[in-house]
Design an enzyme around this catalytic site. Sequence first.
Site, mmCIF file in Angstrom:
data_model
loop_
_atom_site.group_PDB
_atom_site.id
_atom_site.type_symbol
_atom_site.label_atom_id
_atom_site.label_comp_id
_atom_site.label_asym_id
_atom_site.label_seq_id
_atom_site.Cartn_x
_atom_site.Cartn_y
_atom_site.Cartn_z
ATOM 1 N N SER A 1 0.813 -0.963 -0.016
ATOM 2 C CA SER A 1 -0.056 -0.090 -0.018
ATOM 3 C C SER A 1 0.887 1.289 -0.102
ATOM 4 O O SER A 1 1.580 1.331 -0.875
ATOM 5 C CB SER A 1 -1.023 -0.053 1.112
ATOM 6 O OG SER A 1 -1.637 1.033 1.211
ATOM 7 N N THR A 2 0.750 2.145 0.794
ATOM 8 C CA THR A 2 1.654 3.443 0.962
ATOM 9 C C THR A 2 2.992 2.848 0.911
ATOM 10 O O THR A 2 3.737 2.342 1.858
ATOM 11 C CB THR A 2 1.326 4.159 2.483
ATOM 12 O OG1 THR A 2 0.038 3.881 2.729
ATOM 13 C CG2 THR A 2 1.887 5.313 2.329
ATOM 14 N N HIS B 1 -2.732 -0.811 -3.243
ATOM 15 C CA HIS B 1 -3.884 -0.150 -3.086
ATOM 16 C C HIS B 1 -3.805 1.090 -3.823
ATOM 17 O O HIS B 1 -2.841 2.174 -3.643
ATOM 18 C CB HIS B 1 -3.807 0.466 -1.607
ATOM 19 C CG HIS B 1 -4.308 -0.930 -0.916
ATOM 20 N ND1 HIS B 1 -3.781 -0.782 0.589
ATOM 21 C CD2 HIS B 1 -4.808 -2.040 -1.129
ATOM 22 C CE1 HIS B 1 -4.268 -1.922 1.018
ATOM 23 N NE2 HIS B 1 -4.723 -2.789 0.358
ATOM 24 N N MET C 1 0.193 1.268 5.109
ATOM 25 C CA MET C 1 -0.501 1.544 6.233
ATOM 26 C C MET C 1 -1.523 0.491 6.743
ATOM 27 O O MET C 1 -2.153 -0.161 5.519
ATOM 28 C CB MET C 1 -1.061 2.930 6.415
ATOM 29 C CG MET C 1 -2.082 3.159 5.495
ATOM 30 S SD MET C 1 -2.956 4.786 5.500
ATOM 31 C CE MET C 1 -3.980 5.051 4.316
ATOM 32 N N ASP D 1 -4.339 -4.675 6.232
ATOM 33 C CA ASP D 1 -4.564 -5.499 5.227
ATOM 34 C C ASP D 1 -3.505 -6.415 4.738
ATOM 35 O O ASP D 1 -2.432 -6.042 4.783
ATOM 36 C CB ASP D 1 -5.167 -4.582 3.810
ATOM 37 C CG ASP D 1 -5.740 -5.514 2.874
ATOM 38 O OD1 ASP D 1 -6.381 -6.279 3.146
ATOM 39 O OD2 ASP D 1 -5.507 -5.099 1.667
#
Length: 361
Positions: free
Chosen positions: A181-182, A207, A300, A303
């Site tokens: 993600s991030t 994401h 972050m 997930d």
Amino acid sequence: MIKVMIVDDSAVVRAVISDILQREPDMQVIATAPDPVFAMSKMNQQWPDVLILDIEMPRMDGLTFLRQIMQQRPTPTVICSTLTTEGADITLQALRAGAVSIVAKPTAGLSDFLRSQDEDLVSVVRAAASANIKRLRSGTASTAAAAAAPPKLTADAILEAPRNTPRLSQTTDRVVAIGTSTGGTQALEYLLPRLPATVPGLVIVQHMPAQFTQSFARRLNDLSRIEVKEAVSGDRVVTGRALIAPGGRHMLLKRNGAQYVVDVVDGPPVSRHRPSVDVLFRSVAKAAGANALGVIMTGMGDDGARGMKEMRDAGAPTVAQDEASCIVFGMPKEAIKHGGAADIAALEDIPAMIVRYGNAN
């Protein structure tokens, strides 16, 4: 206190985001500006912890401004980008220049749209504030998409959990499943170009909003020796190919006879994300078992943590990116805490681990 500056030529955007963030006890909007030139004069007086930055603005565009900031004083930056194809390409350039996250905004109905996703705006700013500054530098890229905050569902919403099924026997066909993600754009742009064309097929959840994954896949394909594409249902998972889950839809691995294929499906967000790493990892645990390698990288939230534990329980080797090389250590940290990560490794070591896995008998 997280000090935030908002740079956007839309007075509506500045006002709404300011109102949302100012309600948080740990956040303070120290300044707003309609363009980068005005913003820099304010930043010279007080530097923000997080910068929220539009791309298209008068006097200086946001991309040029971001590159200047990353050279002068790397600062966690959230890009506030319009949901268009052209906007996607420009935003990816901003992510490569060092931005942390994307907040995708429509061309109309801005106020209602932003207020509907206030929880995610706050989460994105908090994640940006915790970013590893040493990993923010010109030429890197990372992203996490902000979307309307749904209930935090588990992967049960998409497919059933494994039910004490016997472990699948190992075969010569192997799969590598990656969730991030991030900071994931940076991580994937580092990882994929270092993989040989003989690497096992990869399935990847990053994401991102729907409008950005196709452009991102094209970018990775141009950089890499392997084929990289945005997945569509029925795509085969084969040696030398990486399939990126499309933004806004879940991706599952399935066994079709002697072949692995992906299924791209609709459904509610899982762990507040669509696509969800938990959904991908659970499907890999069920379809491939010990014939897959699970990798969870910078991001972050949590997930992927439960899905990675299911992969490990099914006999799959698993690895989490270490804290020092993460932009945000949230997802790997949660995977480790849940017992899903058998190994912990720096980003720089993960390509070799994947190659070794593919070459193992």
